[in-house]
Design a protein around this motif. Structure first.
Motif, mmCIF file in Angstrom:
data_model
loop_
_atom_site.group_PDB
_atom_site.id
_atom_site.type_symbol
_atom_site.label_atom_id
_atom_site.label_comp_id
_atom_site.label_asym_id
_atom_site.label_seq_id
_atom_site.Cartn_x
_atom_site.Cartn_y
_atom_site.Cartn_z
ATOM 1 N N ARG A 55 5.284 1.886 -5.356
ATOM 2 C CA ARG A 55 4.781 1.248 -4.107
ATOM 3 C C ARG A 55 6.116 0.807 -3.270
ATOM 4 O O ARG A 55 6.418 0.529 -2.532
ATOM 5 N N ARG A 56 5.933 -1.356 -4.658
ATOM 6 C CA ARG A 56 6.591 -1.436 -4.575
ATOM 7 C C ARG A 56 8.049 -0.856 -3.894
ATOM 8 O O ARG A 56 8.879 -1.495 -2.803
ATOM 9 N N ALA A 57 8.772 0.043 -5.040
ATOM 10 C CA ALA A 57 10.506 0.185 -5.030
ATOM 11 C C ALA A 57 10.491 1.118 -3.607
ATOM 12 O O ALA A 57 11.261 1.098 -2.684
ATOM 13 N N ALA A 58 9.575 2.057 -3.059
ATOM 14 C CA ALA A 58 9.608 2.960 -2.305
ATOM 15 C C ALA A 58 9.069 2.627 -0.938
ATOM 16 O O ALA A 58 9.865 1.755 0.111
ATOM 17 N N ALA A 59 8.419 0.927 -1.007
ATOM 18 C CA ALA A 59 8.227 -0.189 0.585
ATOM 19 C C ALA A 59 7.688 1.192 1.649
ATOM 20 O O ALA A 59 6.498 0.271 2.016
ATOM 21 N N PHE A 60 8.131 1.721 2.275
ATOM 22 C CA PHE A 60 7.288 2.445 3.237
ATOM 23 C C PHE A 60 6.360 3.521 2.844
ATOM 24 O O PHE A 60 6.536 4.574 2.975
ATOM 25 N N THR A 61 5.454 3.021 2.499
ATOM 26 C CA THR A 61 4.334 3.655 2.131
ATOM 27 C C THR A 61 2.989 3.215 3.036
ATOM 28 O O THR A 61 2.926 3.151 4.181
ATOM 29 N N VAL A 62 1.948 4.918 2.904
ATOM 30 C CA VAL A 62 0.651 4.431 3.363
ATOM 31 C C VAL A 62 0.460 2.648 3.341
ATOM 32 O O VAL A 62 0.849 2.247 1.672
ATOM 33 N N ALA A 63 -0.683 2.626 4.024
ATOM 34 C CA ALA A 63 -1.423 0.861 4.767
ATOM 35 C C ALA A 63 -2.115 0.777 3.199
ATOM 36 O O ALA A 63 -2.645 0.051 2.452
ATOM 37 N N ASP A 64 -2.890 2.125 2.328
ATOM 38 C CA ASP A 64 -4.303 2.322 1.555
ATOM 39 C C ASP A 64 -4.335 3.085 1.096
ATOM 40 O O ASP A 64 -4.605 4.017 0.843
ATOM 41 N N PRO A 65 -3.450 3.250 -0.232
ATOM 42 C CA PRO A 65 -3.128 3.821 -1.442
ATOM 43 C C PRO A 65 -4.438 4.042 -1.930
ATOM 44 O O PRO A 65 -4.524 5.308 -2.583
ATOM 45 N N ASP A 66 -5.880 3.956 -2.047
ATOM 46 C CA ASP A 66 -6.131 3.887 -2.594
ATOM 47 C C ASP A 66 -7.767 4.880 -1.671
ATOM 48 O O ASP A 66 -8.827 5.150 -2.074
#
Length: 185
Positions: A55-66
């Motif tokens: 997620r850190r590498a992708a950076a532009f992800t969803v707000a809540d991955p859970d």
């Protein structure tokens, strides 16, 4: 091209050989192919999205991955969209996804490969297969400016830098510089 990327047949240039990650050579080869996304793939995708380093590498992800309900709702919309989404297979096992999506004139590519398969040439082979499947041009892409591996994949597939941007990155919890790229007609 060898085989049909939509049915999971081998694709051009496979098997691939890995590239160094962190200075360590990757050994072995992997057969990379694409197929339509199956409902069972979503568990794999959800687990990959929850990996903090990815997620850190992708950076532009969803707000809540859970949030599995939000994830499932997102993928229900994605699969009904008519855009091109494919599961990436490495030696026959699902290890990620690639897609072309968006409005005409601003079509984007995206991909996510399970961190366990980084540095093996999987992302490059998958993106090349997707580009063979979708001849539409131009296509655009975005990557965090410090994500050297993703930028390398995009450049190897013919994308060139056309600009820079800065936006909020949920995967980092901060504003992050990004590179905007295009694959011209």
């Amino acid at each position: 091209m060898t085989g049909d990327p939509t049915t999971g047949e081998r694709v051009t240039g496979e098997p691939t050989t890995g590239e160094p990650v962190g200075g360590e050579p990757v050994t072995g080869s992997v057969a990379v192919s694409l197929r339509p996304v199956l409902t069972g793939d979503l568990d794999v995708f959800f687990a990959m999205m929850r990996d903090p380093e990815a997620r850190r590498a992708a950076a532009f992800t969803v707000a809540d991955p859970d949030d599995r309900a939000a994830f499932d709702a997102h993928w229900a919309r994605v699969l009904m969209s008519g855009n091109v989404h494919r599961t990436v297979l490495a030696d026959g096992a699902p290890v990620g996804h690639v897609a072309v999506y968006g409005e005409p004139g601003d079509r984007q590519v995206t991909y996510w490969i399970d961190r366990a398969h980084w540095g093996r040439g999987v992302a490059t082979a998958a993106l090349r297969a997707l580009l063979d499947l979708v001849p539409e041009r131009p296509l655009h892409a975005r990557a965090a400016a410090d994500n050297a591996a993703s930028l390398r994949v995009l450049r190897r597939c013919g994308f060139t830098v056309i600009g820079h941007d800065r936006d909020w990155a949920h995967g980092r919890g901060e504003e992050t510089d990004e590179v905007v790229l295009a694959l011209p007609a």
